[in-house]
Design an enzyme around this catalytic site. Sequence first.
Site, PDB file in Angstrom:
ATOM      1  N   CYS A 105       0.984  -1.251  -0.111  1.00  0.00           N
ATOM      2  CA  CYS A 105       0.094  -0.037  -0.017  1.00  0.00           C
ATOM      3  C   CYS A 105       0.867   1.304   0.020  1.00  0.00           C
ATOM      4  O   CYS A 105       0.344   2.389  -0.275  1.00  0.00           O
ATOM      5  CB  CYS A 105      -0.965   0.112   1.264  1.00  0.00           C
ATOM      6  SG  CYS A 105      -1.866  -1.552   1.405  1.00  0.00           S
ATOM      7  N   HIS A 372      -8.717   3.630  -3.012  1.00  0.00           N
ATOM      8  CA  HIS A 372      -7.415   3.118  -2.520  1.00  0.00           C
ATOM      9  C   HIS A 372      -6.629   2.252  -3.625  1.00  0.00           C
ATOM     10  O   HIS A 372      -6.555   0.920  -3.491  1.00  0.00           O
ATOM     11  CB  HIS A 372      -7.388   2.309  -1.163  1.00  0.00           C
ATOM     12  CG  HIS A 372      -6.111   1.944  -0.807  1.00  0.00           C
ATOM     13  ND1 HIS A 372      -4.745   2.297  -1.364  1.00  0.00           N
ATOM     14  CD2 HIS A 372      -5.739   0.756   0.310  1.00  0.00           C
ATOM     15  CE1 HIS A 372      -3.860   1.501  -0.515  1.00  0.00           C
ATOM     16  NE2 HIS A 372      -4.544   0.778   0.272  1.00  0.00           N
ATOM     17  N   CYS A 401      -0.630   2.252   6.484  1.00  0.00           N
ATOM     18  CA  CYS A 401      -0.555   0.975   7.060  1.00  0.00           C
ATOM     19  C   CYS A 401      -0.153   0.216   5.681  1.00  0.00           C
ATOM     20  O   CYS A 401      -0.592   0.845   4.710  1.00  0.00           O
ATOM     21  CB  CYS A 401      -1.735   0.209   7.684  1.00  0.00           C
ATOM     22  SG  CYS A 401      -3.227   0.300   6.703  1.00  0.00           S
ATOM     23  N   GLY A 403       0.463  -3.683   3.875  1.00  0.00           N
ATOM     24  CA  GLY A 403       0.160  -5.096   4.016  1.00  0.00           C
ATOM     25  C   GLY A 403       1.250  -6.080   4.393  1.00  0.00           C
ATOM     26  O   GLY A 403       2.667  -5.411   3.848  1.00  0.00           O
TER      27      GLY A 403
END
Length: 415
Positions: A105, A372, A401, A403
Amino acid sequence: MSQLQRGLKNIVGKFPSDVVVLSALRTPITRAHKGGLRNAYPEQMLAAVLKASLISCPNLDPSLIEDVAVGTVLSELGSSKAARMALNHVGYPSTTSLYTVNRACASSLQAITTIADSIALGRVSIGIGAGMESMTRNYGSKAIPMVLWPNLRNSPVKEARDCIMSMGLTSENVAERYGIDREDQDAFGAESHRKASRAQHAGLFDSEIIPVMTSNPPEDDCQEESDSATTGMAISKDDGIRHGASTETMAKLKPVFKDNGTSTAGNSSQISDGAAAVLMMRRSTASALGLTSHIKAKWIHSVCVGVDPAEMGIGPAVAVPKLLEQAGVKKDEVGVWEINEAFASQALYCIRQLGLDMEKVNPRGGAIALGHPLGATGARMVTTILREMEREGEVGVCTLCVGTGMGMAAMMVKE
């Protein structure tokens, strides 16, 4: 070679060795499978933002741009070939190098970071950090590897197995372990849509978005015009925003990841398509080229940390304190925060854990409303926060955050 400046007084100062941002642009972020860019290729969207980066600084010779880093998560072969083709296709010479980056991300924030670091270290003077993703085309595996060494899938180490846990289940873990209830998540999701709706209606996104031509009409009204099937349509608006969202409507949605869970389609980020690019150079280079009037911000620093993969959403709560400590900046000295809303559960946890003023967090909405597109989100956030910092706040922080269990955060100051 630049050294990290510490303390508010130093980071807002102007020095020849500063890494500065001259352009930050993005495509619209549209819904995967349903939105205006559903038939666009990721490299098509990348080409659009790379071309727009040149147009934004018309007096900059493209041959002076030495390196381009592109964040992408899902594209075939890491998109190293397609991205390079897009670069040449829109007018960059073969002397400009390119590589792709995958930090899930945070891929495009990592791409921006690596270009900034290269400038700070003197490896290059001018570069672009970008990101792209078509989740319409490339999300078939749900970002879980389809071919994997069986010893990893069945590893006796729980943290290894948890690296392929569904992101939705990590959200449920955060909600359960840290007491983030469904009502608060729904309220947070609705507020993201309300803020994004207000921003879109006020035209606040207009200066950061460059239209993308597509020959396939969108399902909704997110285009400017349609001349013919040949010229196509200019997709110019984010189309995932629910303008009538409310906590009451959110409460009617069923959990997606667990029967008794709290994460729903309304309080989780949307899967999306989009791209973004950030043009950076050394301040002394901008001065020598007569481009100082284009400087929008100064890049300060970024950090990345590791956390438990099963609760990857807490990453920003760990990354931000490290960023602030290394930059010598106090939390209250940050005027704008962009926290990626992967899920309302984890965003709320991080906001509460960090003790942030909600009025300063995602003032134009976040990924719940905007979407996103994995490889592009970090650069999209930088693009958005720089526009907001023109209105409010001298220091801005973007954080996501990541993954498999990470958190990344980056700091900028407005010019």
